[in-house]
Design a protein around this motif. Structure first.
Motif, PDB file in Angstrom:
ATOM      1  N   ALA A  49       0.836  -1.203   0.000  1.00 33.90           N
ATOM      2  CA  ALA A  49       0.000   0.000   0.000  1.00 33.90           C
ATOM      3  C   ALA A  49       0.869   1.250   0.000  1.00 33.90           C
ATOM      4  N   THR A  50       1.944   1.231   0.793  1.00 30.77           N
ATOM      5  CA  THR A  50       2.855   2.368   0.839  1.00 30.77           C
ATOM      6  C   THR A  50       3.526   2.578  -0.508  1.00 30.77           C
ATOM      7  N   ALA A  51       3.968   1.491  -1.149  1.00 36.04           N
ATOM      8  CA  ALA A  51       4.608   1.580  -2.465  1.00 36.04           C
ATOM      9  C   ALA A  51       3.628   2.120  -3.495  1.00 36.04           C
ATOM     10  N   THR A  52       2.383   1.687  -3.422  1.00 32.54           N
ATOM     11  CA  THR A  52       1.369   2.143  -4.364  1.00 32.54           C
ATOM     12  C   THR A  52       1.106   3.641  -4.198  1.00 32.54           C
ATOM     13  N   MET A  53       1.034   4.105  -2.959  1.00 32.49           N
ATOM     14  CA  MET A  53       0.819   5.538  -2.721  1.00 32.49           C
ATOM     15  C   MET A  53       2.014   6.348  -3.210  1.00 32.49           C
ATOM     16  N   LYS A  54       3.214   5.830  -2.990  1.00 37.59           N
ATOM     17  CA  LYS A  54       4.422   6.519  -3.462  1.00 37.59           C
ATOM     18  C   LYS A  54       4.418   6.590  -4.983  1.00 37.59           C
ATOM     19  N   ASP A  55       4.074   5.475  -5.653  1.00 35.45           N
ATOM     20  CA  ASP A  55       3.993   5.467  -7.116  1.00 35.45           C
ATOM     21  C   ASP A  55       2.957   6.458  -7.616  1.00 35.45           C
ATOM     22  N   ALA A  56       1.834   6.558  -6.919  1.00 36.71           N
ATOM     23  CA  ALA A  56       0.781   7.489  -7.330  1.00 36.71           C
ATOM     24  C   ALA A  56       1.278   8.929  -7.246  1.00 36.71           C
ATOM     25  N   ILE A  76       6.487   3.334 -15.070  1.00 41.28           N
ATOM     26  CA  ILE A  76       5.704   3.314 -13.828  1.00 41.28           C
ATOM     27  C   ILE A  76       4.440   2.499 -14.024  1.00 41.28           C
ATOM     28  N   SER A  77       3.788   2.684 -15.156  1.00 48.48           N
ATOM     29  CA  SER A  77       2.562   1.945 -15.448  1.00 48.48           C
ATOM     30  C   SER A  77       2.814   0.433 -15.504  1.00 48.48           C
ATOM     31  N   LEU A  78       3.908   0.043 -16.162  1.00 50.60           N
ATOM     32  CA  LEU A  78       4.247  -1.388 -16.224  1.00 50.60           C
ATOM     33  C   LEU A  78       4.517  -1.945 -14.836  1.00 50.60           C
ATOM     34  N   ARG A  79       5.236  -1.190 -14.013  1.00 48.76           N
ATOM     35  CA  ARG A  79       5.538  -1.642 -12.653  1.00 48.76           C
ATOM     36  C   ARG A  79       4.253  -1.808 -11.850  1.00 48.76           C
ATOM     37  N   GLU A  80       3.326  -0.858 -11.995  1.00 45.95           N
ATOM     38  CA  GLU A  80       2.053  -0.941 -11.286  1.00 45.95           C
ATOM     39  C   GLU A  80       1.254  -2.161 -11.744  1.00 45.95           C
ATOM     40  N   ASP A  81       1.289  -2.452 -13.044  1.00 43.38           N
ATOM     41  CA  ASP A  81       0.591  -3.632 -13.561  1.00 43.38           C
ATOM     42  C   ASP A  81       1.162  -4.909 -12.956  1.00 43.38           C
ATOM     43  N   ARG A  82       2.498  -4.984 -12.887  1.00 39.08           N
ATOM     44  CA  ARG A  82       3.146  -6.168 -12.301  1.00 39.08           C
ATOM     45  C   ARG A  82       2.787  -6.313 -10.829  1.00 39.08           C
ATOM     46  N   GLN A  83       2.766  -5.191 -10.101  1.00 33.39           N
ATOM     47  CA  GLN A  83       2.416  -5.239  -8.691  1.00 33.39           C
ATOM     48  C   GLN A  83       0.977  -5.695  -8.500  1.00 33.39           C
ATOM     49  N   SER A  84       0.089  -5.214  -9.362  1.00 34.79           N
ATOM     50  CA  SER A  84      -1.314  -5.617  -9.273  1.00 34.79           C
ATOM     51  C   SER A  84      -1.469  -7.112  -9.507  1.00 34.79           C
ATOM     52  N   LYS A  85      -0.745  -7.634 -10.475  1.00 31.51           N
ATOM     53  CA  LYS A  85      -0.812  -9.075 -10.750  1.00 31.51           C
ATOM     54  C   LYS A  85      -0.290  -9.880  -9.571  1.00 31.51           C
ATOM     55  N   LYS A  86       0.781  -9.406  -8.944  1.00 29.54           N
ATOM     56  CA  LYS A  86       1.329 -10.102  -7.764  1.00 29.54           C
ATOM     57  C   LYS A  86       0.329 -10.104  -6.628  1.00 29.54           C
ATOM     58  N   GLU A  87      -0.379  -8.987  -6.443  1.00 31.09           N
ATOM     59  CA  GLU A  87      -1.368  -8.878  -5.379  1.00 31.09           C
ATOM     60  C   GLU A  87      -2.518  -9.852  -5.600  1.00 31.09           C
TER      61      GLU A  87
END
Length: 82
Positions: free
Chosen positions: A14-21, A69-80
């Motif tokens: 969640a912290t990483a996602t907020m930082k990315d945002a 950044i978008s690709l990284r967020e997609d990968r994180q979403s898939k991991k979640e």
């Protein structure tokens, strides 16, 4: 303490996602700012083409960063989801 209890892994994500945002928002603002500068210079028939070319190169670098950044967020979403 709240109703929701997050484990260390979920809290870190969640912290990483907020930082990315925040990073994404800042980079998008930079992209818009460069776009506005370029449009203004071109509209005024500004004769320093080198400056306009440099600004366009900066804008492309920012666009690439947004894509990363978008690709990284997609990968994180898939991991979640796993």
């Amino acid at each position: 303490f709240g109703i929701f209890s997050f484990g260390k892994k979920e809290n870190t994500m969640a912290t990483a996602t907020m930082k990315d945002a925040r990073i994404t928002a800042r980079v998008m603002a930079q992209h818009r700012h460069l776009d506005t500068q370029i449009e203004n210079l071109e509209r005024k028939n500004f004769h320093n083409r080198e400056l306009i070319i440099d600004l366009k190169k900066q804008k492309l670098k920012i666009k690439d960063r947004l894509a990363s950044i978008s690709l990284r967020e997609d990968r994180q979403s898939k991991k979640e989801l796993e």
